[in-house]
Design a protein around this motif. Structure first.
Motif, PDB file in Angstrom:
ATOM      1  N   THR A  10       0.816  -1.212   0.000  1.00  0.00           N
ATOM      2  CA  THR A  10       0.000   0.000   0.000  1.00  0.00           C
ATOM      3  C   THR A  10       0.852   1.266   0.000  1.00  0.00           C
ATOM      4  O   THR A  10       0.330   2.354  -0.219  1.00  0.00           O
ATOM      5  CB  THR A  10      -0.895   0.061   1.256  1.00  0.00           C
ATOM      6  OG1 THR A  10      -0.053  -0.035   2.410  1.00  0.00           O
ATOM      7  CG2 THR A  10      -1.897  -1.072   1.275  1.00  0.00           C
ATOM      8  N   ARG A  50       6.347   3.871   3.758  1.00  0.00           N
ATOM      9  CA  ARG A  50       7.100   5.115   3.627  1.00  0.00           C
ATOM     10  C   ARG A  50       6.820   6.052   4.801  1.00  0.00           C
ATOM     11  O   ARG A  50       7.573   6.998   5.022  1.00  0.00           O
ATOM     12  CB  ARG A  50       6.752   5.809   2.310  1.00  0.00           C
ATOM     13  CG  ARG A  50       7.207   5.016   1.094  1.00  0.00           C
ATOM     14  CD  ARG A  50       7.141   5.818  -0.184  1.00  0.00           C
ATOM     15  NE  ARG A  50       7.405   4.964  -1.333  1.00  0.00           N
ATOM     16  CZ  ARG A  50       6.472   4.294  -1.999  1.00  0.00           C
ATOM     17  NH1 ARG A  50       5.212   4.410  -1.633  1.00  0.00           N
ATOM     18  NH2 ARG A  50       6.792   3.530  -3.010  1.00  0.00           N
ATOM     19  N   GLN A  62      -5.644   9.248   4.537  1.00  0.00           N
ATOM     20  CA  GLN A  62      -5.207   8.008   3.890  1.00  0.00           C
ATOM     21  C   GLN A  62      -4.254   7.221   4.784  1.00  0.00           C
ATOM     22  O   GLN A  62      -4.450   6.030   5.019  1.00  0.00           O
ATOM     23  CB  GLN A  62      -4.519   8.321   2.561  1.00  0.00           C
ATOM     24  CG  GLN A  62      -3.937   7.083   1.918  1.00  0.00           C
ATOM     25  CD  GLN A  62      -3.246   7.360   0.586  1.00  0.00           C
ATOM     26  OE1 GLN A  62      -3.685   8.185  -0.195  1.00  0.00           O
ATOM     27  NE2 GLN A  62      -2.159   6.661   0.346  1.00  0.00           N
ATOM     28  N   LEU A  69      -5.069  -2.037  -5.623  1.00  0.00           N
ATOM     29  CA  LEU A  69      -3.676  -1.645  -5.842  1.00  0.00           C
ATOM     30  C   LEU A  69      -3.202  -2.017  -7.241  1.00  0.00           C
ATOM     31  O   LEU A  69      -2.178  -1.511  -7.701  1.00  0.00           O
ATOM     32  CB  LEU A  69      -2.766  -2.339  -4.822  1.00  0.00           C
ATOM     33  CG  LEU A  69      -2.891  -1.870  -3.380  1.00  0.00           C
ATOM     34  CD1 LEU A  69      -2.181  -2.840  -2.454  1.00  0.00           C
ATOM     35  CD2 LEU A  69      -2.292  -0.489  -3.228  1.00  0.00           C
ATOM     36  N   ARG A  92      -9.629   8.373  -6.212  1.00  0.00           N
ATOM     37  CA  ARG A  92      -8.774   7.297  -5.715  1.00  0.00           C
ATOM     38  C   ARG A  92      -7.703   7.877  -4.812  1.00  0.00           C
ATOM     39  O   ARG A  92      -7.246   8.996  -5.006  1.00  0.00           O
ATOM     40  CB  ARG A  92      -8.087   6.606  -6.901  1.00  0.00           C
ATOM     41  CG  ARG A  92      -8.984   5.657  -7.637  1.00  0.00           C
ATOM     42  CD  ARG A  92      -8.221   5.098  -8.814  1.00  0.00           C
ATOM     43  NE  ARG A  92      -7.105   4.288  -8.343  1.00  0.00           N
ATOM     44  CZ  ARG A  92      -7.178   2.968  -8.214  1.00  0.00           C
ATOM     45  NH1 ARG A  92      -8.275   2.335  -8.537  1.00  0.00           N
ATOM     46  NH2 ARG A  92      -6.145   2.277  -7.775  1.00  0.00           N
ATOM     47  N   TRP A  93      -7.300   7.083  -3.836  1.00  0.00           N
ATOM     48  CA  TRP A  93      -6.179   7.491  -2.999  1.00  0.00           C
ATOM     49  C   TRP A  93      -4.885   7.322  -3.778  1.00  0.00           C
ATOM     50  O   TRP A  93      -4.847   6.612  -4.771  1.00  0.00           O
ATOM     51  CB  TRP A  93      -6.119   6.640  -1.736  1.00  0.00           C
ATOM     52  CG  TRP A  93      -7.105   7.063  -0.720  1.00  0.00           C
ATOM     53  CD1 TRP A  93      -7.982   8.097  -0.823  1.00  0.00           C
ATOM     54  CD2 TRP A  93      -7.322   6.451   0.547  1.00  0.00           C
ATOM     55  NE1 TRP A  93      -8.745   8.163   0.313  1.00  0.00           N
ATOM     56  CE2 TRP A  93      -8.360   7.174   1.161  1.00  0.00           C
ATOM     57  CE3 TRP A  93      -6.746   5.378   1.231  1.00  0.00           C
ATOM     58  CZ2 TRP A  93      -8.827   6.858   2.432  1.00  0.00           C
ATOM     59  CZ3 TRP A  93      -7.214   5.060   2.483  1.00  0.00           C
ATOM     60  CH2 TRP A  93      -8.244   5.792   3.086  1.00  0.00           C
ATOM     61  N   ASP A  94      -3.870   7.972  -3.277  1.00  0.00           N
ATOM     62  CA  ASP A  94      -2.561   7.866  -3.911  1.00  0.00           C
ATOM     63  C   ASP A  94      -1.809   6.692  -3.282  1.00  0.00           C
ATOM     64  O   ASP A  94      -1.039   6.861  -2.347  1.00  0.00           O
ATOM     65  CB  ASP A  94      -1.798   9.181  -3.708  1.00  0.00           C
ATOM     66  CG  ASP A  94      -0.393   9.103  -4.234  1.00  0.00           C
ATOM     67  OD1 ASP A  94      -0.159   8.307  -5.165  1.00  0.00           O
ATOM     68  OD2 ASP A  94       0.464   9.822  -3.712  1.00  0.00           O
ATOM     69  N   LEU A  95      -2.130   5.494  -3.785  1.00  0.00           N
ATOM     70  CA  LEU A  95      -1.501   4.292  -3.219  1.00  0.00           C
ATOM     71  C   LEU A  95      -0.349   3.882  -4.129  1.00  0.00           C
ATOM     72  O   LEU A  95      -0.563   3.529  -5.279  1.00  0.00           O
ATOM     73  CB  LEU A  95      -2.523   3.163  -3.120  1.00  0.00           C
ATOM     74  CG  LEU A  95      -3.688   3.431  -2.161  1.00  0.00           C
ATOM     75  CD1 LEU A  95      -4.831   2.487  -2.439  1.00  0.00           C
ATOM     76  CD2 LEU A  95      -3.236   3.315  -0.727  1.00  0.00           C
ATOM     77  N   ARG A  96       0.854   3.964  -3.624  1.00  0.00           N
ATOM     78  CA  ARG A  96       2.029   3.616  -4.424  1.00  0.00           C
ATOM     79  C   ARG A  96       2.740   2.432  -3.800  1.00  0.00           C
ATOM     80  O   ARG A  96       3.445   2.565  -2.809  1.00  0.00           O
ATOM     81  CB  ARG A  96       2.995   4.797  -4.506  1.00  0.00           C
ATOM     82  CG  ARG A  96       2.613   5.841  -5.550  1.00  0.00           C
ATOM     83  CD  ARG A  96       3.738   6.846  -5.707  1.00  0.00           C
ATOM     84  NE  ARG A  96       4.034   7.528  -4.450  1.00  0.00           N
ATOM     85  CZ  ARG A  96       5.248   7.638  -3.944  1.00  0.00           C
ATOM     86  NH1 ARG A  96       6.277   7.109  -4.578  1.00  0.00           N
ATOM     87  NH2 ARG A  96       5.440   8.273  -2.812  1.00  0.00           N
TER      88      ARG A  96
END
Lengths: 328, 240
Positions: free
Chosen positions: A94, A98, A151, A277, B3-7
């Motif tokens: 996810t 970080r 988030q 994802l 959308r969330w910023d899921l990286r």
């Protein structure tokens, strides 16, 4: 208290039965793959895939069943390690990893809730869920970086509830002297649940269950798994809970259905995360399976659900010493 | 709802050994903890055994990304440069190290990845793609690269000309290049010795950052960046 005969790890016949049955299934599966390979009906890719999966199970099963047989501390320790491994994969998938501070706080929460289980301190065990959620909600405020707050906080709280609070119930069960057959049953039943869903789906086929979430699952597979798992859990449960208020066909069947439905829900929960994802597997640790989470997703919801069902009728460790570390 | 910023981690889906050697490797809690312990140990060693001094620390940019370049004569060089960094810059510093040496086998890879936080550069076969990945990560992830543009350790102590690879990382980007001069590293741990020799002094002089925002991202620009950085590093060398 779960009824248990006096004696060592193998005192309960169900414990012995599950360990022997598991070893037998593994041996038979190996034999079946060997025969399939010899017959030449399976291509090299399928053979390799089957052997990889089988090899992973051979390594995994002793790591799963061993700690349960060894004792309470081992069980809680193994669940803690499992929680941390699951969290690691989730955090890397996810991007939550970080967030250094927040990620460390989730780890602290996981360690704390497992410590409460080890201590056999139910008050602290349940208090830690809201307390950790609050800690995670405030942890990043001092960084003065409101962008992305919702988030990261939501990702962290979901992680703690699933991998910390949820899985820790499995370890907490070990505070009951009669935990072994029940925990072994749950570990093997969720695996069987997956296999049953896969097999029934392949044999019967038909309509897809939730094609956008998990394209390979079928309605027939889901229902077949409910039938198979409920039958197994209810029959073995009757042996484990003989003489307790839970030993009633209605509740035993409810327990079996709960294992199957909660197991499949855990699976779909992880599928939803992966779909969102845009990734296929959570990791590469287990050849043929993917990550640790890909294997243990079904346990995430089964552990707390069964804990509270059994807790309602029978209770866990009600006569066992409490606060064994923090008490005086 | 947006959308969330899921990286996901850049190294997601790699097998453990592939991950250690990957240019997309991103540090998690375990790497950060072991890297932090290693840096503290190295700092203590450099202070105690080599009386390590840093001059011009105020020239370091306040925050990443930036690139440290220096003369190269010893394995101590990368350790000394990373020991001079503090805070986020120290955590995000990657030494670009020879893959054939630092990532030769699993044990070396584990040490290089978890302690030194090195990224592998493959001598003679570093592909353009690899450099482009490193260039992108420098800005996107706010990293610090520790780079020795000579390409290898000097056996004589004389600095060799800088290779244009440095230019490929920074030409046309706002990332500053900080020239550094390390004095005494060859005596403290020469290329031909197996271990460092305590008691030999080591010092680091950090110069003013150079900017290559206007340098063209092409062969001429890369050469110009390398030449300018080389001149700046030579300018920090002690007289004589």
């Amino acid at each position: 208290m779960i009824p248990h005969p006096p004696g060592g790890a193998f005192a309960h016949p169900v414990t012995t039965g599950i360990v022997v049955a598991t070893a037998a299934v593994l041996a038979l599966a190996g034999l079946a793959i060997l025969l399939l390979s010899r017959s030449g009906r399976a291509g090299p890719d399928l053979r390799r895939e089957l052997w990889l999966r089988w090899g992973s199970w051979c390594a995994l099963l002793p790591l799963m069943l061993g700690p349960v047989l060894l004792g309470r501390e081992w069980t809680v320790g193994a669940v803690t390690v499992l929680s941390l491994l699951c969290y690691r994969e989730y955090a890397r998938a996810t991007g939550l990893f970080r967030e250094r501070l927040l990620s460390a706080m989730v780890v602290v929460g996981i360690l704390a809730v497992n410590f409460a289980a080890l201590d056999h301190w139910y008050g602290f065990f349940v208090a830690l869920w809201p307390l950790t959620a609050c800690l995670l909600a405030v942890a990043t405020i001092p960084l003065d970086r409101p962008s992305g707050y919702i988030q990261r906080t939501a990702l962290a709280i979901l992680a703690f509830l699933l991998f910390g609070a949820g899985l820790a119930h499995l370890g907490y069960m070990a505070n009951d002297p009669g935990y072994r057959p029940l925990v072994l049953l749950l570990l093997t039943a969720v695996a069987l649940n997956d296999v049953a869903a896969f097999t029934c789906g392949k044999l019967i086929g038909g309509a897809k269950l939730l094609p956008a979430t998990s394209p390979n699952k079928t309605v027939s597979g889901a229902l077949g798994a409910v039938v198979v798992t409920t039958t197994l859990v209810a029959s073995v449960g009757a042996l484990i809970f003989r003489g307790t208020p839970l030993a009633n066909p209605v509740w035993l069947i409810a327990m079996g259905a709960l294992v199957s439905v909660a197991g499949q829900m855990g699976d779909l929960l992880l599928s939803s995360i992966k779909r969102d994802l845009g990734i296929k597997d959570m990791g590469t640790v287990l050849p043929g399976h993917g990550g640790v989470l890909d294997r243990f997703n079904s346990l995430l919801l089964v552990a707390p659900a069964i804990f509270h069902l059994v807790g309602y009728f029978v209770g866990f460790g009600l006569l066992a010493p409490t606060r064994v570390i923090t008490g005086h | 709802m947006d959308r969330w910023d899921l990286r996901p981690a850049r190294d997601l889906g790699l097998r453990p050994m592939e991950r250690l050697r990957s240019l997309g490797r991103e540090a998690g809690l375990v790497s950060l903890a072991t890297g932090g312990l290693w840096r503290r140990g190295v700092r203590a060693w450099l202070r105690a055994a080599h009386g390590f001094r840093v001059e011009g620390r105020e020239n370091l940019p306040a925050s990443p990304p930036f690139v440290l370049v220096a003369n190269h004569a010893s394995h101590l060089d990368a350790l000394a440069l990373s020991a001079a960094l503090r805070g986020a810059a120290a955590r995000r510093a990657h030494a670009l190290a020879a893959g054939d040496l630092f990532f030769a086998n699993p044990a070396a890879s584990i040490l290089s990845a978890y302690a030194i936080n090195a990224l592998p550069v493959w001598r003679g076969r570093s592909r353009r793609d690899d450099l482009m990945t490193m260039r992108a990560r420098l800005v996107e992830d706010g990293l610090v690269y520790i780079l020795f543009p000579e390409g290898t350790r000097s056996r004589t102590g004389t600095m060799a000309p800088f290779q244009p690879g440095l230019g490929m990382l920074v030409a046309g980007t706002p990332v500053p290049v900080v020239p550094c001069w390390l004095e005494g590293a060859r005596d403290a741990w020469p290329a031909e010795a197996r271990a460092p020799r305590p008691g030999r002094p080591l010092s680091l002089r950090i110069g003013a950052p150079l900017h290559f925002e206007d340098a063209p991202d092409g062969r001429a620009g890369w050469q110009a960046v390398a030449a300018a950085a080389e001149a700046a590093v030579r300018g920090l060398a002690p007289e004589g």
